[in-house]
Structure formats: C-alpha cells, structure tokens
Design a protein around this motif. Structure first.
Motif: not given
Length: 250
Positions: A19, A171, A167-168
C-alpha cells in the motif's frame, strides 16, 4: 515524513508495504529476513537481541509495528522485544500498534502477551495508537478450512468469527498514520459475524467441493470464549470485504 514498518516480511507487513507504493511517505523496512521486494530501504533488526533497532528507528517519524510471533519466542518478541524497540523510539511522532479483538477476554497465551504489550505501550511516553482487528480471512481459512479429513471439515463449527480483509486493515493503519496519536482507538472488524460452520459451507459451495462439515464441541474456557463471540465486535463492522468475497477472489 519517514515511516518504518517492522516485521516487513510477514503477512501484514508485506501488505502494508504494498500500500505504501503510492504514498507520500519515505519508506523504511526492518525485519530479520530480507524482503523479496527491495524497492525500499531495508535494515536488519532482531527484537530478540535488540540488534539493529537503533539503526532501524533512526530518522523515522512514524512506526507501524507489524512484527509478531504467535508461536515461537512469543513473550520475548511481543513484550521484551517491544520494550527494546520503545526504548530506542523515544523521539518518534507516532507509534502504531496493530492488536487483536478480544485479547482481554480470551484465555490464550499469545493473546495475553498482546494484552501485556498494549499495557506496556500505554504506560510508555511514546505517542501511540493501538488498534485491534478481528482475525484475517486467510488466517481463519488456513487454520480451520485448509485440510479436510476424509472429505470432511472437522471443525468446532459453532464458534463465531468476524473475519476481515488484511488489505483493508493495512490501509486503515496507513490512514491512522496520518492522524494524531489516539491511544486505544476503535476496533476494526469484518462486515459479518458468522459461525465457522457457515464459513465452511460457503467454501464448499463456491469451490463445488464434495466435502461435508462435521461439527465437534471442545471443552475448556478457550472454546467457550470463541463460542460466545469474544473475538468479535458487532458495533465495529468496519471492513467491507466479506469472507465469501474473499473466497471468490482467492
């Protein structure tokens, strides 16, 4: 602004690094093993011994502490290692500590150590944010639904999970890094609370498997705590990707 990611070769660390490719940060990574992607500055460090930690934190503004060890040398990494890192990070602006929902309620050694680490950070002078997440989708699948036995998923099927996309969460950690230190902040949970049995049925349906689900009950306080949903937080359904969507995309 310069950010350091510890545990850069672990699942969360690598996801955070991915990210960071489009961020405005100057990036520094640290771990015991070299990352596969050497696009960023990397420094060897070892939380067990303290080797390399001073160099790792030098000229850093923000630290995301993704290093963890649930199986081997857990206390030395989670508590003593964190203490070593904090002693060298007195001048940073923001220390972000990813933790786990339910560690104050679930009688599991690794969780107790994470809770102890939280207290260590809270009692330090280092500006920090502690954010707990529910279990990652991939962790639940790998631990319980990766190896059927005689065409059956033999599982404690009634226990509940609120799994979330790694992944969330990565982030979300980067978004927190842009804010002021918050101390203990809101949990980050997945969008749905479902039983392990329901998760197994999803996998069977999506993959057109011939496997069946065999539910087993287990004794003890650990099983009971998961049965009662202590690893979930129904008021913090922050993540968007469901377990079913994760299965369809992996």
């Amino acid at each position: 602004m310069k950010i350091l990611v510890t545990g850069s070769t672990g699942q969360l660390g690598k996801t955070i690094t991915n990210h960071l490719k489009d961020s405005e940060y100057e990036v520094k990574l640290t771990s015991r093993r070299k990352p596969e992607d050497m696009s960023y500055e990397w420094v060897y460090s070892d939380l067990l011994t303290g080797d390399g930690l001073e160099e790792a934190v030098r000229d850093v503004d923000v630290i995301i502490h993704a290093a963890t060890s649930p199986v081997k040398n857990s206390e030395l990494i989670e508590v003593s290692g964190l203490e070593r890192l904090l002693s060298r990070a007195q001048n940073i602006q923001h220390f972000i500590y990813p933790s786990i929902v339910g560690i104050d309620q679930i009688p599991y050694k690794y969780y107790k150590l994470k809770y102890k680490a939280e207290a260590l950070l809270e009692n330090s002078s280092v500006p920090h944010t502690i954010v707990r997440a529910t279990q990652f989708h991939g962790f639940v699948e790998k631990l319980f639904l990766s190896k059927p036995l005689f065409k059956r998923y033999v599982i404690p099927g009634s226990i509940k999970f609120q799994s979330v996309d790694v992944k969330e969460f990565a982030k979300h950690l980067l978004e927190l890094s842009k804010e002021e230190p918050q101390g203990r902040t809101d949990d980050f949970g997945g969008p749905d609370i479902v039983t392990l049995s329901e998760m197994a049925e999803m996998k069977i349906k999506i993959n057109n498997e011939k496997n069946k689900v065999m539910n087993v009950s287990l004794p003890g306080k650990l099983y009971k705590s998961f049965l009662e949903g202590e690893n979930t937080n129904s008021s913090q359904k922050t993540g968007k990707t469901t377990f079913e969507e994760y299965l369809r995309n992996n």
